[in-house]
Scaffold this motif. Structure first.
Motif, PDB file in Angstrom:
ATOM      1  N   ASN A   1      24.900 -10.747   7.517  1.00  0.00           N
ATOM      2  CA  ASN A   1      25.382 -11.294   6.277  1.00  0.00           C
ATOM      3  C   ASN A   1      26.867 -12.036   5.437  1.00  0.00           C
ATOM      4  O   ASN A   1      27.198 -11.841   4.454  1.00  0.00           O
TER       5      ASN A   1
ATOM      6  N   ASP B   1      30.350 -13.617   6.003  1.00  0.00           N
ATOM      7  CA  ASP B   1      30.882 -15.450   5.151  1.00  0.00           C
ATOM      8  C   ASP B   1      31.379 -16.230   6.024  1.00  0.00           C
ATOM      9  O   ASP B   1      31.518 -17.119   5.751  1.00  0.00           O
TER      10      ASP B   1
ATOM     11  N   GLU C   1      29.312 -19.821  11.904  1.00  0.00           N
ATOM     12  CA  GLU C   1      28.852 -19.885  10.579  1.00  0.00           C
ATOM     13  C   GLU C   1      30.250 -19.864   9.885  1.00  0.00           C
ATOM     14  O   GLU C   1      30.797 -19.107  10.016  1.00  0.00           O
TER      15      GLU C   1
ATOM     16  N   GLU D   1      30.164 -19.595   4.919  1.00  0.00           N
ATOM     17  CA  GLU D   1      29.417 -19.488   4.568  1.00  0.00           C
ATOM     18  C   GLU D   1      30.000 -20.333   2.700  1.00  0.00           C
ATOM     19  O   GLU D   1      31.312 -19.751   3.060  1.00  0.00           O
TER      20      GLU D   1
ATOM     21  N   TRP E   1      25.201 -22.897  -3.113  1.00  0.00           N
ATOM     22  CA  TRP E   1      25.738 -22.354  -2.088  1.00  0.00           C
ATOM     23  C   TRP E   1      25.396 -21.851  -0.858  1.00  0.00           C
ATOM     24  O   TRP E   1      24.113 -21.723  -0.890  1.00  0.00           O
TER      25      TRP E   1
ATOM     26  N   GLU F   1      25.072 -21.688   3.796  1.00  0.00           N
ATOM     27  CA  GLU F   1      25.368 -20.925   5.030  1.00  0.00           C
ATOM     28  C   GLU F   1      25.061 -22.277   6.059  1.00  0.00           C
ATOM     29  O   GLU F   1      23.762 -22.669   6.243  1.00  0.00           O
TER      30      GLU F   1
ATOM     31  N   GLU G   1      20.550 -19.269   0.266  1.00  0.00           N
ATOM     32  CA  GLU G   1      19.945 -17.720  -0.140  1.00  0.00           C
ATOM     33  C   GLU G   1      19.250 -17.275   0.579  1.00  0.00           C
ATOM     34  O   GLU G   1      18.341 -18.084   0.072  1.00  0.00           O
TER      35      GLU G   1
END
Length: 406
Positions: free
Chosen positions: A77, A79, A144, A146, A183, A185, A203
């Protein structure tokens, strides 16, 4: 005739989801949230890509899925992920962004594809807590990023995350409630100074039957009834919420806590808060985004409130108290609490202001005023240029007798 005794199902011992950072890793045993978990037989994934357990590293953020008895999957997971394009001292250049790696004992190399877990701190500065180098078949086809959505332009299908513009016109999945303050991703590829999104997720444990999450408190309201974890998860304290190794009054910025939430009637409820650290480190608190508080009668314009030249943004996690609704905000005097992130004032809680002669204000004092309230005396002078929490007398549009609010 002997009757066979039915075999009882195993008693559930683990939450469905466990989210936090790896604090220890020995062979097939992974420690997260003070739980030593056997991950032998579990799949290790980054998105749809399988990753070797040997690639896991201490400090990396992961989400662990279980069947109540054993671990079934470990998801990375991070960021931010992508290839390192340059290194200057301890500054890593990745996805056009600069990440401070001064806390790491060793640095990756230019060209490495890395997954980075960042420290909780200011939205304007990314700092690496852990870096994991992916190799060969472990490297996904996308990068990615986030973080919080800002400067959303639905008509142009653009928004900004951590200062990088995201174009989501080609994204196969976009959250229906995408808004400033969401928030997300984002997975995609770089095109110049823009991230072309192919997939956008929120999430992943929002609807888990039971989730255990460890993180840092990044905001707490003045009544200590509601708090935010890791800049993106909001929790409300209930009369049934249990506290371990602390009390509700100990909820404070920078405290590390482990929270347990459970779905009840399709709504997530806060079951327990377990304090994992001593009083917050002032160095950690000083890096967090500044909190604000302001009261007044405001003008509503879409998802923003305008007051004395300042623009305050309503976001998905904004909590409306006292029966307030979006359509009725102009007819009452409001009290706002929230945080300033990347220059944007995001409202986390909104309620009716008390009819009191003294008000609480948190913000920047500049040119003898705070949030446009000009001082009628010299009480703001000592705080010029500082972000402070004050209690002041209020008369119309002027304040006086301001002092630090203890």
């Amino acid at each position: 005739m002997t009757t066979a005794t039915p075999q009882q199902p195993p008693v559930s011992q683990l939450p469905a989801l466990i989210s936090g950072s790896i604090t220890n890793l020995t062979g097939n045993r992974l420690t997260i949230n003070d739980r030593a978990l056997d991950i032998s037989g579990a799949s290790i994934q980054y998105g749809d890509t399988a990753v070797a357990s040997s690639a896991l590293t201490q400090g990396m953020k992961v989400v662990v899925s279980t069947d109540g008895v054993k671990v079934t999957q470990v998801d990375l997971n991070p960021d931010i992920s992508g290839r390192i394009s340059a290194i200057a001292g301890t500054q890593l250049q990745i996805n056009t962004l600069s990440v401070d790696a001064s806390a790491l004992t060793s640095l990756p190399q230019v060209g490495d594809y890395v997954a980075i877990s960042t420290e909780v701190g200011s939205s304007s500065q990314l700092s690496a807590a852990a870096v994991m180098v992916l190799q060969g078949a472990e490297i996904p086809a996308t990068i990615e990023l986030e973080g919080l959505v800002q400067q959303l332009e639905p008509g142009q299908q653009l928004f900004v995350v951590n200062g990088l513009q995201v174009d989501y016109a080609l994204a196969k999945r976009v959250p229906a409630d995408l808004a400033n303050g969401s928030w997300v991703e984002v997975y995609g590829s770089l095109s110049g100074q823009r991230l072309i999104a192919l997939d956008i997720e929120t999430e992943r444990y929002a609807d888990a039957a039971e989730a255990e999450i460890t993180g840092t408190i990044t905001w707490v309201d003045s009544q200590q009834q509601r708090f935010e974890l890791n800049q993106n998860l909001s929790f409300s304290v209930l009369s049934s919420t249990r506290f371990e190794d602390g009390r509700q009054q100990d909820l404070a910025l920078g405290r590390v806590v482990e929270v347990t939430s459970r779905m009840v009637n399709n709504k997530s409820e806060l079951v327990e808060v377990d304090f994992q650290s001593k009083p917050a480190d002032p160095a950690v608190v000083s890096k967090l985004d500044p909190r604000f508080a302001v009261s007044g009668q405001m003008r509503s314009e879409g998802k923003t409130l305008l007051f004395n030249g300042f623009v305050f943004h309503l976001i998905n996690s904004t909590k409306f108290d006292d029966g307030l609704t979006l359509s009725g905000l102009e007819s009452v005097v409001l009290e706002l609490e929230g945080v300033q992130r990347n220059g944007q004032l995001q409202i986390l809680e909104i309620e009716r202001a008390d009819n009191e002669p003294r008000i609480e204000l948190k913000g920047l004092v500049t040119q003898g005023a705070i949030w446009g309230y000009q001082a009628a005396d010299q009480s703001l002078t000592p705080f010029e240029g500082k972000w402070v929490e004050l209690e002041c007398n209020l008369l119309a549009t002027r304040v006086s007798a301001c002092r630090l609010d203890d």
